[in-house]
Design an enzyme around this catalytic site. Structure first.
Site, PDB file in Angstrom:
ATOM      1  CG  HIS A  27      -0.261   0.312   2.523  1.00 42.35           C
ATOM      2  ND1 HIS A  27      -0.087   1.588   2.995  1.00 42.35           N
ATOM      3  CD2 HIS A  27       0.301  -0.513   3.445  1.00 42.35           C
ATOM      4  CE1 HIS A  27       0.549   1.545   4.159  1.00 42.35           C
ATOM      5  NE2 HIS A  27       0.801   0.277   4.445  1.00 42.35           N
ATOM      6  CB  CYS A  28       1.135   4.247  -1.800  1.00 35.12           C
ATOM      7  SG  CYS A  28      -0.419   4.515  -2.675  1.00 35.12           S
ATOM      8  CG  MET A  29       1.267   8.499   1.311  1.00 39.43           C
ATOM      9  SD  MET A  29       1.684  10.218   0.963  1.00 39.43           S
ATOM     10  CE  MET A  29       0.682  11.071   2.175  1.00 39.43           C
TER      11      MET A  29
END
Length: 453
Positions: A27-29
């Site tokens: 996942h990212c932000m």
């Protein structure tokens, strides 16, 4: 709340084809990024309609937009479900599919920018934190609320500025890792560039300037040391690998860095910074409009992260960054467009989507609004870009700049040059207003939102 996150993770996993269909995930932000074994088993339409899912993007991975904060918790539950299923061992598969890219997006230029983005994305939390502390401390000192000679001011300056003094090491670590080398050797490549002792070296009759080449030089050196390490390892006996391979890699990279990468990196840095400044000086409000209006399409492709070294190089070279405030207007245009849609629509599901994405958008994270609202609707994305252009033109006209790199939106005001904060906020309001007006008048009709029924 934990129960809600687990339920959402279960619903997403079900429409992805179950735990056995998950090759890898991260996942990212704002996004849960998943690579499935068999994409035909994924019910993409159903994923988009899951309550709590803001948007869905298909690129090198399937990207499910959940929003900042939420994505961390849902991904944690997502991982627990997969691990407990016993159907997949992600650690064993690790990097096998990490580099798999969808053929339609696998152009060399896009692949290169994604590599660069992968180097800098993990550094974003540190950049944001250091930038905010630096900006706030400068503002407090400038306002006279804190003496520049005080110990508190000194402590704040040291805390906020430490990252930027040694950023080359972190960039080197991530670059080497991304290109298949040892992170520690990548860190050494960064040290080669920023080491103050480099000033004692005289080449071609001139002393080396520590830091010359900036992050461009660091990237060149770190990528090179990763390549050398892998090549040398092929010819070194396994029993001697730990001694010979890193030694040769560092020695060769050090010599090439001081002879080639520092001057070449400096030359490239000068071209980038002087070129951008020339565009802004000559183009003025027109350049600002174009840059502001065209930034969102980069966000859609995910290539906007490739600009991070450009921002950092501007700060390193001229002391501030006049590009970031212009590009930040992209998110502001989205906010204005979203407000217009919220007022005009009668669809509860669309209102909920906008209500969930607006706080993030105002705080500088525009992806939930882009992928969850304006882009799926089509025309509002264009009117949002136009609104962003007006804000960008304003920022360019008044030459607003930041002293650090951070998230856009209202928080960016904390790192804008002292004396320019009010002007920056006016530019944000202009982008809000323009995005709102163009979307309200030309960009949206409720019948366009059929998928939100």
């Amino acid at each position: 709340m934990a129960g809600e996150n687990k339920i959402l993770a279960e619903k997403i996993l079900e429409q992805l084809g179950g735990a056995g269909n998950i090759e890898s995930y991260t996942h990212c932000m704002t996004r849960l990024r998943v690579t499935p074994h068999d994409e035909s088993l994924v019910n993409k339409a159903a994923i988009k309609k899951i309550e709590g899912v803001i948007g869905f993007v298909e690129e090198e991975t399937l990207q499910i937009i959940l929003g900042p904060g939420k994505v961390n918790r849902v991904t944690e539950e997502f991982g627990k479900i997969i691990e407990s299923s016993g159907e997949i061992n992600l650690k064993d598969r690790a990097a096998v599919v990490k580099g798999e890219l969808n053929k339609k997006n696998a152009t060399p230029f896009k692949l290169f920018l994604r590599k660069i983005a992968s180097i800098f994305i993990p550094l974003i939390p540190a950049l944001v934190a250091s930038g905010l502390i630096t900006g706030i401390s400068k503002a407090v000192i400038q306002a006279g609320w804190l003496s520049v000679e005080s110990q508190l001011a000194t402590i704040l300056t040291v805390i906020g500025g430490g990252l930027f003094a040694y950023l080359g090491i972190l960039v080197g670590i991530n670059a080497a890792k991304e290109f298949g080398g040892s992170p520690a050797l990548g860190g050494l490549a960064g040290i080669l560039i920023i080491n103050p002792a480099a000033a004692t070296i005289t080449l071609f009759g001139e002393e080396l300037l520590p830091g010359r080449g900036g992050l461009i030089g660091v990237l060149l050196a770190a990528i090179f040391i990763a390549i050398v390490e892998k090549r040398v390892r092929k010819f070194v006996p396994q029993s001697l690998d730990i001694i010979i391979t890193p030694t040769i890699a560092l020695l060769v990279t050090g010599i090439v860095t001081y002879l080639v990468f520092m001057p070449v990196g400096g030359f490239i840095s000068d071209i980038i910074t002087k070129g951008l400044l020339s565009v802004l000086d000559m183009g003025g409000i027109v350049a600002g409009f174009v840059l502001g209006a065209t930034f969102l399409p980069l966000v859609v492709t995910g290539l906007h992260q490739g600009l991070t070294p450009v921002h950092l190089e501007l700060i390193n070279s001229i002391g501030d960054d006049p590009l970031l405030p212009i590009l930040a207007m992209g998110g502001a245009g989205q906010v204005g467009a979203a407000f217009a849609i919220y007022i005009k629509t009668k669809k509860p599901r669309l209102k909920r989507a906008i209500g969930g994405g607006l706080p993030s958008g105002i705080l500088g994270i525009g992806e939930p609004l882009i992928f969850g609202v304006t882009l799926p609707l089509g025309r509002p994305f264009i009117t949002a870009c136009i609104g962003a252009g007006f804000g960008g033109a304003f920022q360019a006209y008044f030459d607003i700049a930041t002293v650090a790199v951070g998230v856009s939106g209202l928080p960016l005001a904390f790192i804008v040059n002292n004396g320019e904060v009010f002007l920056y906020l006016i530019g944000v309001l202009i982008a809000y207003a323009a995005g709102f007006v163009f979307t309200y008048l030309f960009g949206f009709k409720d019948e366009m939102a059929g998928e939100f029924d």
